[in-house]
Design an enzyme around this catalytic site. Sequence first.
Site, short mmCIF file in Angstrom:
data_model
loop_
_atom_site.label_atom_id
_atom_site.label_comp_id
_atom_site.label_asym_id
_atom_site.label_seq_id
_atom_site.Cartn_x
_atom_site.Cartn_y
_atom_site.Cartn_z
N HIS A 33 -13.59 -0.28 2.35
CA HIS A 33 -13.56 0.54 0.90
C HIS A 33 -15.15 0.68 0.65
CE1 HIS A 33 -9.39 1.16 0.51
NE2 HIS A 33 -9.08 0.00 0.29
N GLU B 278 -11.84 -5.01 1.65
CA GLU B 278 -12.54 -4.14 0.68
C GLU B 278 -14.04 -3.82 0.95
OE1 GLU B 278 -10.67 -3.58 -1.61
OE2 GLU B 278 -9.12 -4.95 -1.38
N GLU C 144 -8.09 4.62 2.60
CA GLU C 144 -7.37 3.32 3.17
C GLU C 144 -7.66 3.13 4.63
OE1 GLU C 144 -6.21 1.06 1.15
OE2 GLU C 144 -5.00 -0.12 2.37
#
Lengths: 500, 500
Positions: A264, A261, A290
């Site tokens: 991201h 995460e 991704e």
Amino acid sequence: MSESKLDTLWREISDLTATEAVLGWDQETMMPPKGQAARGNALGTLAGIKHAKMTSAEILESAEACAEMAAEDSVAEAKAREALRQIHRARKIPADLAKALAESTSSGLASWQKARASSDFSLFAQDLETLVRLNQEKASALSPDGPAYDALLDEFEPGATEAVLGPLFDSLRADLSPLIQAVSDSGVVVDESPAQGDFSEKAQAVFGKMVAQKMGYDFEAGRLDLATHPFCTGFSPSDVRITWRYQTDDFRPALFGIMHEAGHGLYEQGLNPAWVGTSIGGAVGLGMHESQSRMWENLIGRSRAFWEWALPEFRAAFPGKSEVTVDQMFPALHTAKASLIRVEADEATYNLHVAARFEIERRLFSGKISVADLPEFWDQTYEDLLGIRADNVSEGVLQDIHWSMGAFGYFPTYTLGNLINAQLFETMGQEIHDLDAQMAQGDFHTIREWLRAKIHTQSSRYSSDQLVEKVTGSPLSADAFLAGIRKVTAEVYGISGNNM
Amino acid sequence: MSESKLDTLWREISDLTATEAVLGWDQETMMPPKGQAARGNALGTLAGIKHAKMTSAEILESAEACAEMAAEDSVAEAKAREALRQIHRARKIPADLAKALAESTSSGLASWQKARASSDFSLFAQDLETLVRLNQEKASALSPDGPAYDALLDEFEPGATEAVLGPLFDSLRADLSPLIQAVSDSGVVVDESPAQGDFSEKAQAVFGKMVAQKMGYDFEAGRLDLATHPFCTGFSPSDVRITWRYQTDDFRPALFGIMHEAGHGLYEQGLNPAWVGTSIGGAVGLGMHESQSRMWENLIGRSRAFWEWALPEFRAAFPGKSEVTVDQMFPALHTAKASLIRVEADEATYNLHVAARFEIERRLFSGKISVADLPEFWDQTYEDLLGIRADNVSEGVLQDIHWSMGAFGYFPTYTLGNLINAQLFETMGQEIHDLDAQMAQGDFHTIREWLRAKIHTQSSRYSSDQLVEKVTGSPLSADAFLAGIRKVTAEVYGISGNNM
């Protein structure tokens, strides 16, 4: 002039998108259970307003004028291209449908959570049928003559089609199945105990946060909260939030979830400030997104070099782990065995989980199976692809949040991300010669700045395909990914590449 | 027909208001520091959209049609009345100004927080000047010929004017000053040690939450979070959030803060479900809102009967307090002494804090003082009214959040709330004969249901004045408040009513 007119109009749309994202984040992390119905209404109203803005004659004219006046290959041209793509898409969807889709996801999320908690598919079935029906309607509005699934795929990865993805998944299966078989035939059982034991929530939070900070995730422009499903959401580059979950008997889901995460998050925090709020202000697509998360999670976070640096910190953070070595840890981070839960799957089998969802979704939207068939068809597909079946629907068809939010056609972007990730990392390794040495020092600055310059600050200036080719010099292929996975699996399981 | 048309249009406005509230709550509890600028943009865009909806020809026509067709004293008539009041108000404010006001509050909040943390007024002065200027513009748009301050007061308490409030504050000062003087002359020093000591954050959170639950605040439809400034915000009756703060050396700020906010929360959770999203769906005004919070905080939470029930729980929750009696606790909850911080002021002096702000705001908006004069004028006013001066601006002019959010004319609603609160409680005591006995059992069900039926479920069906008179049989006066404060102060300080 026409560019600044378009920018002004687009800023409202961008602010509405950010607002929807705040409401979505709150819904998954903070909202009390009874708040769901009102939240659905608010999201429906916002979707209706955004749809009206996106389909106004004014914004279409300003985007068309911008396209006409823009110099070839200019930023203005990119803004017009991306604006027109989204405008034409929105104009095909009736306002009522846009609103109904937004409203239904809030109810779907709540019933999915209940169904998953009690492992009872029937609690979710009705909402899921509504979500599928509305998405069928959406697909036929977007593309009256084409396959429904293509229209849905295109939302998450512009240009993606079943015709391109089908053979891609077939070839991945053709390459990965013998690999998994060779692993199984090797008889080697990896010792996962270095990753298992007793890990307190608190120590995992502190350790994960420290790693995210080392990666460069800016906590002054972000947060880390617990949630049922790890995710990242950005309201602007200066407010990007990530979530995590943990197991107390295994540190891997928490650490690699946080690294994923935060990967991201770095993308969102690194978007070009000059283009924020414009039609090219966001990330280029979910596949590219991704690629960022999986690079940090897998190619960096599971590397020997990373653990050269991280291990002393890890030993200090977790009592009972003070003796673990890198050689012991490495295999535990690279198992290649069939498992039930996608988000915890290893690199070798992960794409088979995605392939399963691709099979299921394409059949659902071509009418070959119905919502009622899903639990059994899910289990059957897992048996075909991975050779295992879930004991219950929570670990089967109900494991993912995506459908409850009306996201069909999203999963394939995970596999695209894996491929982009490997190809980018190969190029990065050619351009940064002492990459491993830097990681072994816990120095991720050069990596982060490379990604920032090459990917993050490009925002949506180019299409995903263009950007991959621009950065790596080649069109996207599965080669780098397959080479990497073969190499590491061969090492961990002591099998030669020829046996695969 | 016209009623349902108005309801449909109003629901969008109501959803936008709820959305703004979510963004506001997040901003004060969760948002990372760098998120402020983007949040300001989003709030500005939402305000612009809401303003456009509120000033559309369509909604005006539907409200006028509803007014024409509604039967006298019907719900439809109330909806039309309230819609037209808000529509006409919005139509006077230019769209750019509405947007600028919304955007400026986000920046004001951030600079106020910084200024307060470092006790440096200059860090907030520029934003405050902008906020004052924009509110001057707003006032003159709303009421080109009337006093600016009246136009602002009307936003928080429809119909309130300087001409009515001025004499009211004068008479409160005339009654309260001799009371405070008599207390001072009595030479009695209340022993506050029962309320002081060592109170851990955790134990205070558990105790406060338990009390809120006893009051009937529904945590399935709410949350309690830490924040710099205690507040309550409702997105719908099923999602109402409260915040708190604490001191470790005194339990009163936390407990009474939580009871105060939970009192607001009960009002929001108890709004009539049938009218949610319509123009009469919200609370009737801030004065009435404050009557709910202060009733739970002061008239219930500081009563002997409440402590008959609460004391054993309190003794068990806090080590070192296992010997405290109700007779010892009661005086510590009813001091009457001048202090610097409004939100921690006792009942006897609280309205003097409000009177100070009323004096300051009326002069600021009549141009008698400027923003630069505020720190000194604040201290001077406190000296005049309360006989004390702050050592620094954090405890002086920077103590309240309101101005940073552009809320001028808000404070007087606190005093209105005190008066309404006392008058309602008097009636409640006449209608519920064993009120004290129920509280002493920790049974707040009858109280809550009385408030729910008489106040909460009335939403904005009547005006605040009408509702007070409907429920208590008399127009609002200060009598009940003054009688109550005289009685309790006389008891605690051993002075007779005749000396005041």
